[in-house]
Write an enzyme that holds these catalytic residues in place. Structure first.
Site, PDB file in Angstrom:
ATOM      1  N   GLY A 115      -9.099  12.692  -7.649  1.00  0.00           N
ATOM      2  CA  GLY A 115      -8.353  13.908  -7.791  1.00  0.00           C
ATOM      3  C   GLY A 115      -6.866  13.569  -8.084  1.00  0.00           C
ATOM      4  O   GLY A 115      -6.323  13.844  -8.951  1.00  0.00           O
ATOM      5  N   PHE A 116      -6.473  13.055  -7.151  1.00  0.00           N
ATOM      6  CA  PHE A 116      -4.906  12.446  -7.174  1.00  0.00           C
ATOM      7  C   PHE A 116      -4.240  13.748  -7.233  1.00  0.00           C
ATOM      8  O   PHE A 116      -2.868  13.666  -7.802  1.00  0.00           O
ATOM      9  CB  PHE A 116      -4.600  11.334  -8.186  1.00  0.00           C
ATOM     10  CG  PHE A 116      -5.779  10.412  -8.294  1.00  0.00           C
ATOM     11  CD1 PHE A 116      -5.893   9.761  -7.225  1.00  0.00           C
ATOM     12  CD2 PHE A 116      -6.586  10.378  -9.244  1.00  0.00           C
ATOM     13  CE1 PHE A 116      -6.746   8.564  -7.087  1.00  0.00           C
ATOM     14  CE2 PHE A 116      -7.570   9.462  -9.241  1.00  0.00           C
ATOM     15  CZ  PHE A 116      -7.799   8.627  -8.346  1.00  0.00           C
TER      16      PHE A 116
ATOM     17  N   ILE B 255      -5.344   3.669  13.028  1.00  0.00           N
ATOM     18  CA  ILE B 255      -6.050   3.799  11.832  1.00  0.00           C
ATOM     19  C   ILE B 255      -7.569   4.058  12.218  1.00  0.00           C
ATOM     20  O   ILE B 255      -7.958   3.314  13.306  1.00  0.00           O
ATOM     21  CB  ILE B 255      -6.207   2.294  11.296  1.00  0.00           C
ATOM     22  CG1 ILE B 255      -4.622   2.058  10.787  1.00  0.00           C
ATOM     23  CG2 ILE B 255      -6.950   2.360   9.937  1.00  0.00           C
ATOM     24  CD1 ILE B 255      -4.088   2.944   9.848  1.00  0.00           C
TER      25      ILE B 255
ATOM     26  N   LYS C  60     -11.879   0.346   7.065  1.00  0.00           N
ATOM     27  CA  LYS C  60     -12.334   0.007   5.699  1.00  0.00           C
ATOM     28  C   LYS C  60     -11.638   0.975   4.625  1.00  0.00           C
ATOM     29  O   LYS C  60     -11.396   0.368   3.523  1.00  0.00           O
ATOM     30  CB  LYS C  60     -13.866  -0.193   5.636  1.00  0.00           C
ATOM     31  CG  LYS C  60     -14.274  -1.136   4.637  1.00  0.00           C
ATOM     32  CD  LYS C  60     -15.651  -1.460   4.614  1.00  0.00           C
ATOM     33  CE  LYS C  60     -15.979  -2.669   4.943  1.00  0.00           C
ATOM     34  NZ  LYS C  60     -17.765  -3.112   4.866  1.00  0.00           N
TER      35      LYS C  60
ATOM     36  N   LYS D  93      -1.609   9.416  11.464  1.00  0.00           N
ATOM     37  CA  LYS D  93      -0.736   9.970  10.387  1.00  0.00           C
ATOM     38  C   LYS D  93      -1.243   9.891   9.060  1.00  0.00           C
ATOM     39  O   LYS D  93      -2.056   8.865   8.951  1.00  0.00           O
ATOM     40  CB  LYS D  93       0.667   9.324  10.670  1.00  0.00           C
ATOM     41  CG  LYS D  93       1.281   9.479  12.009  1.00  0.00           C
ATOM     42  CD  LYS D  93       2.726   9.316  12.137  1.00  0.00           C
ATOM     43  CE  LYS D  93       3.105   7.894  12.129  1.00  0.00           C
ATOM     44  NZ  LYS D  93       4.784   7.741  12.368  1.00  0.00           N
ATOM     45  N   GLY D  94      -0.736  10.518   8.252  1.00  0.00           N
ATOM     46  CA  GLY D  94      -1.435  10.283   6.966  1.00  0.00           C
ATOM     47  C   GLY D  94      -1.058   8.922   6.192  1.00  0.00           C
ATOM     48  O   GLY D  94       0.158   8.318   6.205  1.00  0.00           O
TER      49      GLY D  94
ATOM     50  N   GLU E 156      -0.279   9.291   0.928  1.00  0.00           N
ATOM     51  CA  GLU E 156       0.703   9.317  -0.194  1.00  0.00           C
ATOM     52  C   GLU E 156       1.495   8.320  -0.197  1.00  0.00           C
ATOM     53  O   GLU E 156       2.216   7.405  -0.808  1.00  0.00           O
ATOM     54  CB  GLU E 156       1.670  10.591   0.350  1.00  0.00           C
ATOM     55  CG  GLU E 156       0.840  11.827   0.567  1.00  0.00           C
ATOM     56  CD  GLU E 156      -0.163  12.304  -0.783  1.00  0.00           C
ATOM     57  OE1 GLU E 156      -0.005  12.094  -1.765  1.00  0.00           O
ATOM     58  OE2 GLU E 156      -1.378  12.949  -0.453  1.00  0.00           O
TER      59      GLU E 156
END
Lengths: 205, 746
Positions: free
Chosen positions: B247-248, B636, B640, B708-709, B712
């Site tokens: 999608g991006f 994390i 993977k 956290k994300g 991006e």
């Protein structure tokens, strides 16, 4: 891919001609399909515009009647419901539709289905041996050689051929010989790792 | 938390739970459903760029074999949601309005080249494709403008300036600084081009109920868009997206072609499949807008920033106002007393842009981090030393502490990995194998948000735990990450966790975008797991048998058993507990969201990108030779899939830096490279080994996982690192992306 002869014919098309002339012939020969199709005269043309195709897909023999303009990709996806082979561009630019024809990797969007008469086609659905995954499929999972998974069938079919062709002697060579398969998620390094592992495993694949 | 991963090798991480489906071709994407009676739709596009449809001749197409219907603005059934909505179309003299999505087949107005003007529905794909070529239209054309670069000065403030118009201290303070950098940076238009073409299959059940297999990053948002368009209640619209082929950002919103296909299916009373062509992907599902930016930096001679000015002008369409956070990071990334930002848009006769991975922040970081490198050279300082000298320990924009910030550690870790301090800092000083060699680095940052999500958790007496949420996964690996979180929290092996998604009839989950899915949905998975464990505790406490006096805190939920944490006393398997209580399952549906932590902390993820490029001195070809990315994305949760996400961001960054450029011929307003042969994206041969490193320290405030994300920041800043490396290699500063050979040989 479109049959343009209709629009080039002066006054009325080849399709119209087929409709008229074939109706007579058809009635003489009385194939049931034609009689039935005569109820809708557009369909008569289509019966006569179809050609027979005998070929093998994933080890299964098929005898079909198809329009000559149908690509192998669309035949697989839309008529045979083998949707593992993907459409990413329909122009031979992305490799998502890669299948094996008599062992060679081919962009199925750039080849017409009727050209496969007598040939053996392998798609991603035919790669595993029952429940046992092909080593390349296992390596793709282990190395996470994909994210969205849409280019994956094409990458795997290409990767198997790449090793069989002898084009996997180094990561550099793999990168070169796999460059016809685009992955927009960017799994390339993991794909190369997967291919090198299968290659270095030394088993015949 | 790591040690609680009893059954998952934390170093390796879990294999993708949907991996087998994807490598065997069994995963079904939107266009791969074949309901009985399925027919095919093909869109016909406008050859004009602006004006009105004078006439449209569909007779030939209608007469063609197998054609069921041809829909145009002249005969399209009404889309109820279009009728009372405000008129689309901004008035350039007054500035654009907020508008609404293009109302497809609503009237005769042409807003951009390749706008759909007709849709042919036929019984086979081939017949629909052929008939589409028979539709002929004539246009009353008007003068148009598609050229941002030539008209950037005409940019206007968006109607909702929001955070974009900002001032701290004095505006343009850089102009009075001892050392100044003032430059313009141009970002080319980029198209997401996910490998899966946007597609859907729409199936009506009567006149008021529809099921849609759709390529979407948000099943709930797609459902909402279809409900609004057709004025249907929620129960009557089901959107399914079990697998999404990338999608991006391009599948974040519901585009007009979806409404068209749903409308078409209703009109012909048969299921309709519509798959866009690759060419249509350039104009119908958004793109990263071309953006012209000015950065002004001022610093003292010893390298302290005294002023930052960041101005941006981005293109948008005439009918919608698209804005993004292009200038945001300039406000808080560095400690600086004087900062001002200006963000403008320019409506043009083009389709509407949309968020593309990293969205505006990636655009802004390209400019800011290029300018930071220019300033470091102007000061004769190492670019890392210069950044550390202006490091923001607190958020200078909001004057709040960061919830966590390990950016210094990122600089250090990446610099060591790539051998940063061993390079010769002089431009054009390094060569290898006949190529010029350059090192470059940059910083990226993006908000670490947590939204709201509902999930349903069902622990069955057979020992499996099923979790459902109406989200979709365009590739990052949502189901895998959620399985790891649930396995960890429930004390079950991952094989016993079944995470189901991709159906709007499940409890409402978030749209997959803005690097928030793991944070938002993972928190809900934690909450539902804890709720089920508490329910089990109530059952064991009731039961007695060694648990009578036990407190919840004293119990261990591990390997599918409840036991005393001290290892002594009673034990009972979850399966046994449910059986004894005659419960086929424990099912809990809950809603999960954060508290007021956002008011107390500034929450951001951070990344640092390092690259080594090789530039061919004669041809100007740039190759990324090595890339090291270090991410501060909190803890994390899925090793993977996180690595793949980080690698994927870098590959996207290589495209942004060196290749991607959707070119419009301004004489015709039409794309000249709308295919994957002419619009260059990175292929295998362009991508080296990528080293994705993580700080992997939990953020104590973002969410229960401490994550956290990542999606991006994996891309944000990368293009600047390449541009900076190209400068180091060649001594040439390229301020216009992509960095193609012509710019280096000219």
């Amino acid at each position: 891919m479109e049959n343009e002869s209709a629009s080039h014919a002066p006054n009325g098309s080849r399709r119209d001609f087929l409709k008229q002339s074939s109706l007579l012939t058809a009635l003489a020969l009385t194939p049931t399909a034609v009689i039935k199709a005569a109820e809708n005269d557009e369909e008569i043309a289509s019966v006569f515009e179809k050609v027979p195709l005998k070929f093998e897909v994933n080890g299964v023999k098929h005898s079909l009647s198809i329009e000559p303009r149908v690509t192998l990709l669309d035949l697989l996806r839309e008529q045979m419901k083998l949707t593992g082979t993907k459409k990413g561009c329909d122009h031979g630019q992305c490799g998502a539709c890669t299948v094996h024809i008599d062992g060679r990797r081919v962009n199925s969007c750039l080849t017409l289905a009727v050209m496969q008469e007598g040939k053996k086609v392998t798609t991603i659905e035919g790669l595993a041996n029952g429940d046992k995954l092909h080593p390349m499929q296992e390596a793709f999972i282990k190395h996470d050689g994909f994210q969205c998974g849409y280019c994956t069938p094409g990458q795997i079919m290409s990767a198997v051929a790449c090793v069989r062709e002898g084009h996997a002697s180094s990561p550099e060579q793999v990168r070169e010989y796999m460059s016809g398969n685009i992955c927009r998620c960017g799994a390339y390094p993991n794909i190369v790792d997967a291919i090198m592992e299968v290659k270095n495993g030394g088993n015949k694949i | 938390m790591g040690k609680e991963y009893l059954f998952i090798d934390e170093k390796e991480g879990l294999d993708r739970v949907d991996g087998k489906m994807k490598v065997t071709g069994k995963a079904k994407y939107a266009a791969e459903h074949h309901p009985a009676g399925l027919v095919y739709a093909i869109l016909v596009n406008s050859a004009a760029t602006k004006g009105r449809i004078k006439s449209i001749d569909t007779k030939k197409a209608e007469r063609a074999a197998g054609v069921i219907k041809v829909i145009t603005h002249a005969n399209a059934p009404k889309v109820p949601g279009y009728e009372n909505a405000p008129r689309t179309g901004g008035n350039p003299e007054k500035g654009p309005t907020l508008g609404q999505p293009l109302r497809i087949f609503h009237d005769d107005t042409i807003y951009f080249n390749n706008q759909p003007i007709a849709m042919v529905i036929a019984d086979t794909l081939e017949r629909a494709m052929h008939a589409a070529t028979l539709v002929k239209a004539e246009f009353d054309t008007e003068t148009f403008s598609t050229n941002l670069a030539a008209n950037a000065a005409k940019g206007v403030p968006p109607s909702n300036a929001g955070r974009a118009l900002y001032k701290r201290g004095d505006a343009d303070a850089y102009k009075n600084a001892e050392v100044q950098v003032e430059q313009n940076y141009v970002l080319a238009r980029e198209v997401h081009n996910p490998m899966e073409l946007h597609s859907l299959v729409a199936i009506w059940d009567g006149d008021d109920k529809v099921k849609v297999y759709e390529k979407t990053q948000g099943v709930k948002s797609s459902q909402r868009a279809i409900m609004d368009a057709f004025k249907l209640p929620e129960a009557n619209v089901q959107v399914i997206a079990e697998y999404v082929g990338g999608g991006f950002g391009a599948a974040l919103r519901t585009w007009p072609h979806t409404i068209a296909a749903v409308l078409g299916a209703k009109a012909v009373k048969r299921p309709v499949k519509l798959m866009l062509t690759r060419e249509q992907m350039f104009t119908l599902v958004g793109y990263r807008p071309m953006t012209v930016q000015k950065i002004g930096l001022g610093a003292t001679k010893d390298g302290k920033l005294t002023g930052i000015t960041h101005e941006a002008v981005a293109e948008t369409s005439m009918y919608e106002e698209f804005t993004e956070g292009t200038v945001n990071m300039s406000k808080f990334l560095y400690e600086c007393p004087n900062v001002n930002t200006v963000y403008k848009i320019l409506p043009l006769d083009i389709s509407t842009p949309t968020w593309m991975r990293g969205p505006g922040e990636a655009t802004g970081a390209w400019a800011l981090e290029s300018a930071m490198d220019e300033m470091a050279y102007a000061l004769n300082m190492d670019p890392i030393e210069f950044r550390l000298k202006n490091y923001a320990e607190r958020d200078p924009e909001r004057n709040l502490p960061f919830s966590s910030k390990f950016l210094k550690e990122c600089y250090q870790k990446g610099a060591e990995q790539i051998g940063w301090f061993k390079r010769n800092r002089q431009p054009r000083s390094m060569q290898e194998d006949g190529w010029l060699v350059g090192y470059g680095m940059s910083t990226g940052t993006f908000g670490a948000g947590r939204g709201r999500a509902s999930v349903r958790g069902t622990l069955s007496a057979d020992g499996t735990m099923t979790i459902q949420s109406a989200v979709s996964d365009s590739g990052p690996g949502t189901a895998t990450a959620m399985t790891e979180i649930a396995a960890n929290r429930m004390g079950l092996p991952p094989q016993k966790i079944i995470f189901e998604l991709g159906d709007s009839s499940m409890p409402p989950g978030p749209t997959q975008g803005g690097s928030t899915t793991t944070s938002t949905l993972g928190s809900a998975v934690v909450d539902v797991s804890e709720a089920i464990k508490k329910k089990m505790f109530e059952l064991v406490a009731k039961e007695g048998r060694g648990f009578a006096s036990a407190k919840y805190e004293d119990l261990s939920f591990s390997r599918g058993e409840i036991s005393q944490a001290n290892g002594r006393g009673a034990k009972i398997a979850y399966t046994e507990l449910l059986r004894k209580n005659n419960l086929p399952s424990i099912e809990i549906t809950l809603n999960s969201q954060g508290g007021n932590e956002r008011d107390r902390y500034s929450m951001y993820s951070f990344s640092v990108h390092f690259v080594i490029v090789r530039v061919h001195p004669t041809t100007g070809v740039v190759r990324v030779h090595r890339a090291v990315g270090v991410s501060d994305a909190g803890k994390i949760v899925s090793r993977k899939t996180a690595e793949s996400q980080a690698i994927g961001g870098v590959v996207g960054g290589i495209g942004m830096a060196l290749m991607e450029d959707a070119v419009i011929d301004h004489r015709f307003g039409r794309y000249v490279n709308s295919n994957l042969a002419d619009y260059h994206v990175p292929v295998h041969a362009d991508v080296p080994k990528i080293e994705a490193l993580f700080i992997d320290k939990p953020d104590p405030h973002t969410n229960p996982m401490g994550s956290k994300g990542l999606g991006e920041i994996a891309l944000i800043g990368f293009a600047a690192a390449v541009a900076n490396a190209v400068y180091h290699a060649t001594g040439k500063r390229i301020r216009e992306l992509p960095i193609t050979p012509d710019k280096l040989t000219g």
